[in-house]
Write a protein that holds these residues in place. Structure first.
Motif, PDB file in Angstrom:
ATOM      1  N   TYR A 112       0.277  -0.636  -0.058  1.00  0.00           N
ATOM      2  CA  TYR A 112      -0.016   0.259  -0.016  1.00  0.00           C
ATOM      3  C   TYR A 112       0.744   1.047   0.312  1.00  0.00           C
ATOM      4  O   TYR A 112       0.824   2.434  -0.368  1.00  0.00           O
ATOM      5  CB  TYR A 112      -1.232  -0.407   1.798  1.00  0.00           C
ATOM      6  CG  TYR A 112      -2.080  -1.575   0.976  1.00  0.00           C
ATOM      7  CD1 TYR A 112      -2.419  -1.753   0.222  1.00  0.00           C
ATOM      8  CD2 TYR A 112      -2.834  -1.547   2.298  1.00  0.00           C
ATOM      9  CE1 TYR A 112      -3.608  -2.193   0.131  1.00  0.00           C
ATOM     10  CE2 TYR A 112      -3.706  -2.763   2.553  1.00  0.00           C
ATOM     11  CZ  TYR A 112      -4.600  -3.005   0.917  1.00  0.00           C
ATOM     12  OH  TYR A 112      -4.876  -4.080   1.062  1.00  0.00           O
ATOM     13  N   TRP A 163      -1.556   4.212   0.975  1.00  0.00           N
ATOM     14  CA  TRP A 163      -0.877   5.367   1.782  1.00  0.00           C
ATOM     15  C   TRP A 163       0.596   6.180   2.102  1.00  0.00           C
ATOM     16  O   TRP A 163       0.603   6.329   0.925  1.00  0.00           O
ATOM     17  CB  TRP A 163      -0.240   3.754   3.128  1.00  0.00           C
ATOM     18  CG  TRP A 163      -1.542   2.929   3.733  1.00  0.00           C
ATOM     19  CD1 TRP A 163      -2.523   2.797   3.278  1.00  0.00           C
ATOM     20  CD2 TRP A 163      -1.339   2.422   4.507  1.00  0.00           C
ATOM     21  NE1 TRP A 163      -3.034   1.799   4.013  1.00  0.00           N
ATOM     22  CE2 TRP A 163      -2.371   1.483   3.958  1.00  0.00           C
ATOM     23  CE3 TRP A 163      -0.400   1.410   5.387  1.00  0.00           C
ATOM     24  CZ2 TRP A 163      -2.550   0.420   5.340  1.00  0.00           C
ATOM     25  CZ3 TRP A 163       0.072   0.369   6.595  1.00  0.00           C
ATOM     26  CH2 TRP A 163      -1.517  -0.441   6.053  1.00  0.00           C
ATOM     27  N   GLU A 211      -2.766   5.125   6.777  1.00  0.00           N
ATOM     28  CA  GLU A 211      -3.603   4.581   6.369  1.00  0.00           C
ATOM     29  C   GLU A 211      -4.852   5.735   6.000  1.00  0.00           C
ATOM     30  O   GLU A 211      -5.291   5.618   4.726  1.00  0.00           O
ATOM     31  CB  GLU A 211      -4.039   3.550   6.751  1.00  0.00           C
ATOM     32  CG  GLU A 211      -5.747   3.142   6.747  1.00  0.00           C
ATOM     33  CD  GLU A 211      -6.974   3.638   7.679  1.00  0.00           C
ATOM     34  OE1 GLU A 211      -7.558   4.063   6.797  1.00  0.00           O
ATOM     35  OE2 GLU A 211      -6.307   3.450   8.852  1.00  0.00           O
ATOM     36  N   GLN A 254      -7.518   0.710  -5.369  1.00  0.00           N
ATOM     37  CA  GLN A 254      -7.702  -0.549  -4.790  1.00  0.00           C
ATOM     38  C   GLN A 254      -8.340  -1.123  -4.767  1.00  0.00           C
ATOM     39  O   GLN A 254      -8.512  -2.373  -4.064  1.00  0.00           O
ATOM     40  CB  GLN A 254      -5.884  -0.310  -4.070  1.00  0.00           C
ATOM     41  CG  GLN A 254      -4.861  -0.104  -4.594  1.00  0.00           C
ATOM     42  CD  GLN A 254      -4.364   0.579  -4.464  1.00  0.00           C
ATOM     43  OE1 GLN A 254      -5.642   2.251  -4.373  1.00  0.00           O
ATOM     44  NE2 GLN A 254      -2.812   1.803  -4.811  1.00  0.00           N
ATOM     45  N   PRO A 314      -7.171  -0.651   0.955  1.00  0.00           N
ATOM     46  CA  PRO A 314      -6.355   0.041   2.093  1.00  0.00           C
ATOM     47  C   PRO A 314      -6.090   0.426   3.005  1.00  0.00           C
ATOM     48  O   PRO A 314      -5.192   0.435   3.790  1.00  0.00           O
ATOM     49  CB  PRO A 314      -5.194   0.967   0.954  1.00  0.00           C
ATOM     50  CG  PRO A 314      -5.736   0.277  -0.624  1.00  0.00           C
ATOM     51  CD  PRO A 314      -6.976  -0.476  -0.432  1.00  0.00           C
TER      52      PRO A 314
END
Length: 566
Positions: free
Chosen positions: A22, A28, A223, A370, A397
């Motif tokens: 990620y 991220w 995140e 994603q 994610p």
């Protein structure tokens, strides 16, 4: 590399390999929230970050004051990874307290100033909170600081009470004194000693669960930044945008739509401590607000406001609402779009230039490439046929890897291949080649009162303790302002009279229930309807109250002097 520097027992972290992918993909951000704010303050020091009727904060002021407060909290005895209850409103002090906690690695627990013994007691126990932030002047007739001290007396973990906008009192710490007493250079040195990592917990959000025990949702620095910025990209948010926000700042919606874009992008926000529709419109006009969000009663109040034409809303580029964006756009003359958000990690929406069919007839799509979405038949893993309604399930994610300290809930929350089950029913629609999702209803037993979720089981259990009540069932009834309110159906005990709305509310508040969760209508019934297999038929109860309300509205339209039952 996960970069978890202050692990918390009971938190399920994203697997290291997945976290690395990620970060590599850009889903991220390679930053903590505090570092993102520092970078924005270096780039835009003099720009206004937050505005309220009481004053404003430039990015430099926000950065420096939150540095000093964050370090002071650590010096006072809080530590990275400690959790802190927040009972604060939508004010500049709340922004400073949140930013300070993010920088220090202290984890805010999403709570509301309206919460009382029942909710706060549960949150303290579940989160093992050591800190407690309160706003002394939130309500003129309720002393939040005294309430916090009382809650601390019954807790094995609470040690540090921080009071904003009022005297700290015995054992308390004044938020403003903490800032004033910490030099900036010393603060920066102190915060640099043990900063949070990219994979550390940023905040504890809450699920909109169906019972009296909310599940805790950990969100993480890198995140959450990626999640909020993907949403901002989907909405085509720009640095020169200015948000209007009149709802709680601790909620997930405030974080992803407002706080993170301000901290990380340099957009500005106008804050209102309480919703006042006329003042909100004046502020939109005065500060040339470009973005507004209605999660709750704002949009319905706008629809019935008679003097809209006297306000200049020409700066607004987008008004986001939970539903009926078509009606709102026709009324405001401003681009509007529906939204969908769930704290477990999915946001859907549409930008102002999206086709009307997408903005009005669906809740949009995710801004994160994603994210994977599926519609499944309830209680199964079988996809529904094209065009059919199914339970929305997702993974990606920002999908919650697991609730905090809740193994039983985690065992039921996911499909076998890791898709989170939302309990929300959707249909999929392809609009100009983009698959979008339209909200159809909920599987779970809760009420959405203006964006605040009310677990029916929690309220039913407390109502059932009333001496006049044999059985009670809470259902959602339609409301033109809040969307839904609670109607309690009561089977009285033999020889007893069911309590009226005010008497019941007094009884429930005395047990520690927040006032906004109290039923706003009481219906007496001899027996509850059941399905063919003998189970309680709550949909039938919902239909009954909806039909009764519709009949009362029709009667009032014919005879304006006729009132509805209490």
């Amino acid at each position: 590399m996960q970069d978890i520097r202050h692990p918390i027992e009971g938190v399920i972290y994203h697997p290291a390999e997945r976290a690395a992918s990620y970060l590599d993909s850009g889903a991220w951000m390679r930053s903590s929230v505090g570092d993102a704010l520092r970078a924005t303050a270096r780039r835009l020091p003099g720009k206004t970050a937050f505005i309220s009727d009481e004053g404003s904060l430039s990015f430099q002021e926000l950065d420096e004051q939150s540095e000093r407060l964050g370090a002071a909290l650590l010096e006072a005895g809080l530590a990275p990874g400690d959790r802190a209850i927040f009972q604060m409103g939508t004010t500049l002090e709340t922004v400073l307290a949140l930013a300070a906690c993010y920088k220090a690695g202290i984890v805010p627990v999403c709570s509301l100033p309206q919460h009382r013994e029942l909710e706060i007691g549960q949150l303290i126990r579940q989160s093992a909170a050591r800190g407690y932030f309160v706003q002394a002047d939130f309500h003129p007739s309720f002393d939040l600081a005294a309430f916090a001290r009382k809650m601390a007396e019954g807790s094995d973990t609470l040690r540090h009470l921080v009071v904003a906008r009022g005297p700290a009192g015995e054992g308390g710490l004044s938020l403003r004194d903490l800032i004033a007493g910490m030099p900036l250079a010393a603060a920066r040195r102190r915060l640099a000693e043990a900063p949070p990592g990219l994979g550390d917990v940023l905040s504890f959000q809450l699920s909109g669960g169906t019972t009296g025990m909310p599940k805790i949702i950990p969100r993480f620095h890198a995140e959450y930044l990626g999640h909020a910025l993907a949403c901002a990209g989907m909405y085509k948010l720009r640095e020169d945008d200015r948000f209007m926000w009149a709802l709680p700042l601790l909620h997930n919606a405030a974080q992803v739509y407002v706080l993170i874009p301000v901290f990380a992008m340099g957009v500005s926000a106008v804050l209102m401590p309480r919703l006042d529709l006329v003042r909100m419109l004046e502020l939109i006009e005065e500060h040339r607000v470009t973005r507004a969000v209605s999660i709750g009663p704002i949009a319905p109040q706008l629809m019935t406001y008679p003097d809209l034409a006297r306000h200049d809303l020409s700066a607004l580029r987008l008004f986001i609402t939970m539903s009926r964006a078509d009606r709102l756009e026709a009324h405001l003359g401003v681009p509007c779009s529906n939204l969908f958000g769930i704290t477990e990690g999915l946001l859907l929406g549409s930008p102002p230039d999206a086709p009307a069919a997408r903005r009005f007839q669906t809740q949009g799509c995710s801004g994160c490439p994603q994210d994977e979405l599926r519609l499944l038949e309830p209680d199964s893993e079988k996809p529904v046929a094209p065009g059919q309604m199914g339970e929305l399930c997702f993974r990606g994610p920002s999908t919650l890897p697991g609730f905090f300290n809740a193994p039983e809930a985690n065992a039921q929350a996911y499909t076998s291949d890791g898709f989170y089950r939302t309990g929300d029913m959707m249909t999929a629609h392809v609009v100009d080649g983009v698959t979008c999702y339209a909200f159809e209803g909920r599987l779970r037993d809760n009420i959405n009162r203006g964006g605040e979720k009310i677990g029916c089981e929690e309220v039913e259990g407390l109502v059932g303790a009333h001496p006049a009540v044999a059985e009670a069932r809470l259902v959602a009834m339609p409301d033109p302002v809040y969307g839904e309110k609670g109607c309690i159906y009561i089977v009285p005990r033999p020889g007893q009279t069911a309590p009226q709305v005010k008497e019941l509310a007094d009884f429930l508040v005395a047990q520690g229930l927040a006032k906004y969760k109290c039923p706003e209508r009481v219906e007496v019934i001899d027996a509850f309807p059941v399905t063919k297999v003998g189970k309680l038929d709550k949909p039938a109860l919902k239909r009954m109250i909806a039909e009764k309300l519709a009949g009362e509205t029709g009667a009032q339209d014919q005879d304006p002097g006729q009132g509805s039952p209490a």
